[in-house]
Motif scaffolding. Structure first.
Motif, PDB file in Angstrom:
ATOM      1  N   UNK A 377       0.964  -1.050   0.186  1.00  0.00           N
ATOM      2  CA  UNK A 377      -0.177  -0.038  -0.157  1.00  0.00           C
ATOM      3  C   UNK A 377       0.807   1.235   0.073  1.00  0.00           C
ATOM      4  N   UNK A 378       2.166   1.151  -0.441  1.00  0.00           N
ATOM      5  CA  UNK A 378       2.932   2.152  -0.448  1.00  0.00           C
ATOM      6  C   UNK A 378       2.857   3.211  -1.632  1.00  0.00           C
ATOM      7  N   UNK A 379       3.587   4.182  -1.598  1.00  0.00           N
ATOM      8  CA  UNK A 379       3.609   5.238  -2.528  1.00  0.00           C
ATOM      9  C   UNK A 379       4.761   5.522  -3.127  1.00  0.00           C
ATOM     10  N   UNK A 410       6.316  15.026  -1.796  1.00  0.00           N
ATOM     11  CA  UNK A 410       6.452  13.884  -0.625  1.00  0.00           C
ATOM     12  C   UNK A 410       5.123  14.088   0.012  1.00  0.00           C
ATOM     13  N   UNK A 411       4.760  15.347   0.606  1.00  0.00           N
ATOM     14  CA  UNK A 411       3.836  16.001   1.423  1.00  0.00           C
ATOM     15  C   UNK A 411       2.640  15.138   0.858  1.00  0.00           C
ATOM     16  N   UNK A 412       2.349  15.588  -0.512  1.00  0.00           N
ATOM     17  CA  UNK A 412       0.953  14.797  -1.076  1.00  0.00           C
ATOM     18  C   UNK A 412       0.847  13.228  -1.055  1.00  0.00           C
ATOM     19  N   UNK A 413       2.024  12.925  -1.404  1.00  0.00           N
ATOM     20  CA  UNK A 413       2.291  11.044  -1.198  1.00  0.00           C
ATOM     21  C   UNK A 413       1.776  10.773   0.138  1.00  0.00           C
ATOM     22  N   UNK A 416      -2.035  10.983   0.597  1.00  0.00           N
ATOM     23  CA  UNK A 416      -2.890  10.302  -0.243  1.00  0.00           C
ATOM     24  C   UNK A 416      -3.440   9.048   0.485  1.00  0.00           C
ATOM     25  N   UNK A 417      -4.931   8.958   0.417  1.00  0.00           N
ATOM     26  CA  UNK A 417      -5.497   8.051   1.105  1.00  0.00           C
ATOM     27  C   UNK A 417      -5.102   6.744   0.701  1.00  0.00           C
ATOM     28  N   UNK A 418      -5.312   5.565   1.612  1.00  0.00           N
ATOM     29  CA  UNK A 418      -4.761   4.306   1.227  1.00  0.00           C
ATOM     30  C   UNK A 418      -5.509   3.749  -0.136  1.00  0.00           C
ATOM     31  N   UNK A 423      -4.696   1.517  -5.555  1.00  0.00           N
ATOM     32  CA  UNK A 423      -5.203   1.527  -6.677  1.00  0.00           C
ATOM     33  C   UNK A 423      -3.895   2.013  -7.820  1.00  0.00           C
ATOM     34  N   UNK A 424      -3.131   2.892  -7.346  1.00  0.00           N
ATOM     35  CA  UNK A 424      -2.234   3.263  -8.104  1.00  0.00           C
ATOM     36  C   UNK A 424      -1.072   1.969  -8.054  1.00  0.00           C
TER      37      UNK A 424
END
Ligand code: ADQ
Length: 451
Positions: A377-379, A410-413, A416-418, A423-424
């Protein structure tokens, strides 16, 4: 058809138990096809230690070594490969040392490789040459091959824009060397187009992805190399690694773990990444105490001055960040200067909430693929100057030179909701599946056979 793979290095490591296959994209991709074809791997290398490596690995693969005298090796490898082609192709023009002696050693070493290949080649064998160390080899082979030799070449690093490549006083000879191949592969469309433009500038007729050389054609194709998805799929599911990953996350002592993994190389943007993280902690103080960055750097090319200097600079910035932000209850940054096993790397991947992969230039960047394929579930925050960015559209893409932009992303990532992160990742995994390393070699060789 039989197969001869030619690369500067052999994909084996010498251990007390003998030769074992090295881990890494290239070994994974090429050893299985080589085994299936009872092929030969030609490389420089072991001669340096004075020891002679056994000529066979396990099974039917044979290793043939090209002896290169120490002084010539310095010019060919330490010089032309690592202080001319490597910086130039990664757009580090000020680091490019245009010394004629380096080129002369490169030429001699490429000739030695040609001699060895001609010794082991049998009518019908295909020859698959790897990377920037051996640009002149295809032409040397083409000129001397007794019969019809099928030659493939894969370039693992970026092919720069033609204007940059043409800085090289030996640019034309290098392009002519490469054009000895029937099929030339690159990771991205951009590199393939850059190469075609470079060839056109030197006066070669170019049409529809191929270049005419006298009465023959050299085809240029995009064949992105991925990772061993079977192996990384297992690592992603392994319960023991899951347990270790939770332990590692606990050790970080922060809500969110951010990870960087690279060879310690100036192209990887480690210094700029640390500066961007420092900027992030300054600009988004709400994250202080809640995030921790683990930066892993693998020792690399420690014999080259620029790499030792980089290490010094990185140590300095690490010290500064710790000095400015460390608290009794929070360690903002941990820096690991060492090599890990694949299992250990997978533990880091699975523990990390965000991977910050921000090379200033990179042919592909397999770490980005490994992370996205292993994490659940990482970004993935990825440099838009890495070849991987052309393929991994669902990553959070950044310009690695733009410190504010990296901090903002980085702040945005992190926010970002799980659901969106999963999905990404699911889309990224499908794309990475299609780039699987084993099928890469098969695809390339099938295309070479058709060429
Ligand atoms: P590299 O520049 O070496 O490769 P990369 O593609 O990221 O870069 O591959 C590095 C490999 O080393 C990965 O498989 C990674 O797992 C491993 N690795 C990194 N740090 C490690 C550590 N501390 N311990 C153990 N293993 C570690 C070149 C080009 C790339 C291109 C590849 C393949 O520069 O752009 O993607 O070839 O073509």
């Amino acid at each position: 058809m039989g197969l001869i793979i030619v690369a500067n290095r052999a994909p084996f490591r010498l251990t007390p138990e003998g030769l074992v296959p090295a881990v890494g994209g290239l070994a994974t991709a090429l050893l299985p096809v080589l085994e299936a074809k009872e092929g030969v791997w030609v490389a420089a290398g072991e001669w340096k230690e004075g020891g002679k490596a056994p000529a066979t690995l396990k099974g039917p693969v044979r290793l043939e070594q090209v002896p290169i005298p120490e002084r010539e090796w310095q010019g060919y490898y330490g010089g032309f490969s690592n202080r001319v082609l490597w910086p130039l192709c990664h757009y580090f023009l000020e680091r490019t040392e245009l010394k004629r002696e380096f080129y002369q050693d490169y030429l001699r070493a490429n000739r030695r490789f040609a001699e060895k290949v001609l010794q082991v080649w049998r009518e019908g064998d295909a020859v698959f040459v790897q990377d920037y160390h051996l640009l002149l080899l295809p032409r040397f082979l083409r000129e001397r091959a007794p019969g019809r030799m099928r030659i493939g070449f894969f370039y693992h690093i970026p092919w720069p824009s033609s204007g940059v490549f043409r800085i090289l006083p030996w640019g034309r000879a290098l392009v002519e060397g490469l054009l000895g191949a029937d099929l030339i592969g690159f990771h991205t469309q951009e590199y393939a187009e850059n190469f075609l433009r470079t060839a056109a500038h030197y006066g070669f007729p170019v049409e529809e992805g191929r270049v005419r050389v006298g009465d023959r054609w050299a085809r240029v194709e995009v064949h992105p190399l991925g990772i061993d998805t079977g192996r990384f799929g297992e690592l992603a599911q392994d319960p023991h690694i899951g347990l270790q990953a939770r332990g590692l996350k606990h050790l970080a002592g922060a809500d969110r773990l951010i990870l960087g993994v690279d060879r310690l190389d100036y192209t990887k943007g480690i210094l700029e990444r640390l500066l961007a993280y420092e900027r992030f902690l300054q600009s988004y103080p709400q994250w202080r105490g809640r995030v921790s960055l683990f930066q892993i750097a693998t020792p690399s090319r420690t014999g080259v001055g620029a790499y030792r200097e980089l290490k010094r600079l990185v140590d300095e910035v690490v010290g500064r960040i710790l000095g400015n932000f460390l608290r009794e209850d929070w360690v903002p940054l941990r820096y690991f200067y060492q090599t890990y096993t694949q299992e250990e790397l997978a533990t880091f991947y699975r523990a990390a909430d965000v991977a910050l992969i921000t090379p200033l230039r990179d042919g592909m960047n397999l770490v980005a693929l490994e992370y996205a394929y292993t994490s659940d579930s990482g970004a993935l925050v990825l440099s838009n100057l890495a070849g991987a960015a052309e393929h991994l559209k669902e990553a959070f893409l950044v310009n690695p030179y733009d410190l504010d932009g990296v901090a903002r992303t980085l702040d945005r990532a992190l926010r970002t909701p799980e659901g969106e992160r999963r999905e990404r990742l699911a889309r990224l995994k499908r794309r990475i599946q299609a780039l699987d390393a084993k099928s890469w070699a098969e695809r390339f060789l099938a295309s070479l056979e058709a060429a």
